[in-house]
Design an enzyme around this catalytic site. Structure first.
Site, short mmCIF file in Angstrom:
data_model
loop_
_atom_site.label_atom_id
_atom_site.label_comp_id
_atom_site.label_asym_id
_atom_site.label_seq_id
_atom_site.Cartn_x
_atom_site.Cartn_y
_atom_site.Cartn_z
N ARG A 93 -1.26 -1.92 -13.72
CA ARG A 93 -0.98 -3.13 -12.95
C ARG A 93 0.51 -3.30 -12.69
NH1 ARG A 93 -6.01 -6.03 -14.76
NH2 ARG A 93 -6.14 -8.00 -13.68
N ARG A 176 -2.80 -15.59 -10.72
CA ARG A 176 -3.17 -14.17 -10.86
C ARG A 176 -2.95 -13.43 -9.55
NH1 ARG A 176 -9.04 -14.81 -12.79
NH2 ARG A 176 -9.14 -12.54 -12.78
P1 AMP Z 1 -9.08 -8.48 -15.46
O1 AMP Z 1 -10.39 -8.64 -16.15
O2 AMP Z 1 -8.80 -7.05 -15.08
O3 AMP Z 1 -8.88 -9.42 -14.31
O4 AMP Z 1 -7.96 -8.86 -16.56
C1 AMP Z 1 -7.89 -10.13 -17.13
C2 AMP Z 1 -6.52 -10.37 -17.74
O5 AMP Z 1 -6.26 -9.40 -18.75
C3 AMP Z 1 -5.36 -10.23 -16.77
O6 AMP Z 1 -5.12 -11.43 -16.03
C4 AMP Z 1 -4.21 -9.93 -17.73
O7 AMP Z 1 -3.79 -11.09 -18.43
C5 AMP Z 1 -4.89 -9.01 -18.73
N1 AMP Z 1 -4.82 -7.59 -18.30
C6 AMP Z 1 -5.86 -6.78 -17.99
N2 AMP Z 1 -5.43 -5.55 -17.64
C7 AMP Z 1 -4.07 -5.60 -17.72
C8 AMP Z 1 -3.04 -4.65 -17.47
N3 AMP Z 1 -3.28 -3.40 -17.04
N4 AMP Z 1 -1.75 -5.06 -17.67
C9 AMP Z 1 -1.46 -6.29 -18.11
N5 AMP Z 1 -2.37 -7.23 -18.34
C10 AMP Z 1 -3.69 -6.89 -18.17
#
Ligand code: AMP
Length: 224
Positions: A93, A176
């Site tokens: 990310r 986000r």
């Molecule tokens: P997601 O389910 O992929 O939308 O991830 C939910 C949350 O987890 C994100 O908003 C971040 O806070 C954290 N997160 C997930 N993947 C990452 C990543 N590669 N780098 C940093 N934070 C992450």
């Protein structure tokens, strides 16, 4: 050697359908689905030190520090089931995460084969995320308007209770998306320069149609 491995990253904004598609693409190509978001939520639910550290970032819609997620991915990619290919969703990310992923794969004599961007217009992302509901029992996803359960609040498959992710409220969703634009979107240029970027259109389309495109792209076809 990478050989005929598929080492795939699914790229896209929150709400673009990466998780939904990964659940289909993984089994279709025999690839383990690796989601940093799922792993962090599991750590949070289990109350591990990792979960406790990640909690405040996740609740605010901010990114967990690079070294934390890079560490998780490094361990996960070393597991047996990921050695012959993988499908990563929600990672990298940031540019730093992308560079760390390249370096760890190079060290292992491997490389990314495909980075597929699922492209969805911003207004649709907000709508999708704020109506999203998940089953506590089996994890199946629903949408209050586009894909409601037969009985309100209950899962069609297992009858489990449906809930809204803490970070799917409208304010956190907007943050986000901003974080995505600022920190993750530069990866489109990064991977495009390296010649591994492909794109499928995910806006206003049924999951089956997006899946058909992904299948074709990963089987060596062209972007939509
Ligand atoms: P997601 O389910 O992929 O939308 O991830 C939910 C949350 O987890 C994100 O908003 C971040 O806070 C954290 N997160 C997930 N993947 C990452 C990543 N590669 N780098 C940093 N934070 C992450």
């Amino acid at each position: 050697m990478t050989g005929d491995q598929l080492n795939v990253v699914l790229l896209g904004a929150p709400g673009s359908g990466k998780g939904t598609q990964a659940e289909r693409v993984g089994p279709a190509f025999g690839l383990p689905h690796i989601s940093t978001g799922d792993m962090l939520r599991a750590a949070l639910a289990a109350g591990t030190p990792l979960g406790l550290e990640a909690k405040r970032y996740m609740e605010a819609g901010e990114l967990v520090p690079d070294e934390v997620v890079v560490g998780i991915i490094r361990e996960r990619l070393a597991d047996d089931d990921a050695r012959r290919g993988f499908l990563v969703d929600g990672f990298p990310r940031t540019l730093e995460q992308a560079r760390a992923l390249d370096a760890m794969l190079t060290d292992a004599g491997r490389a990314l084969t495909d980075v597929v961007l699922i492209d969805v217009p911003e207004e649709e992302l907000v709508q999708r995320l704020s109506g999203r509901r998940l089953c506590r029992g089996c994890g199946k996803g629903y949408h209050t308007v586009f894909d409601p359960p037969r009985q309100e609040g209950a899962c069609n498959v297992c009858g489990g209770e449906l809930y809204q992710r803490a970070d799917d409220n409208e304010e956190t969703v907007r943050n986000r998306l901003q974080v995505y634009r600022r920190q993750t979107e530069p990866l489109v240029g990064y991977y495009s320069e390296r010649g591994v970027l492909k794109a499928v259109s995910g806006g206003g389309r049924m999951p089956d149609d997006v899946f058909a495109d992904l299948r074709r792209v990963l089987a060596g076809g062209t972007s939509t």
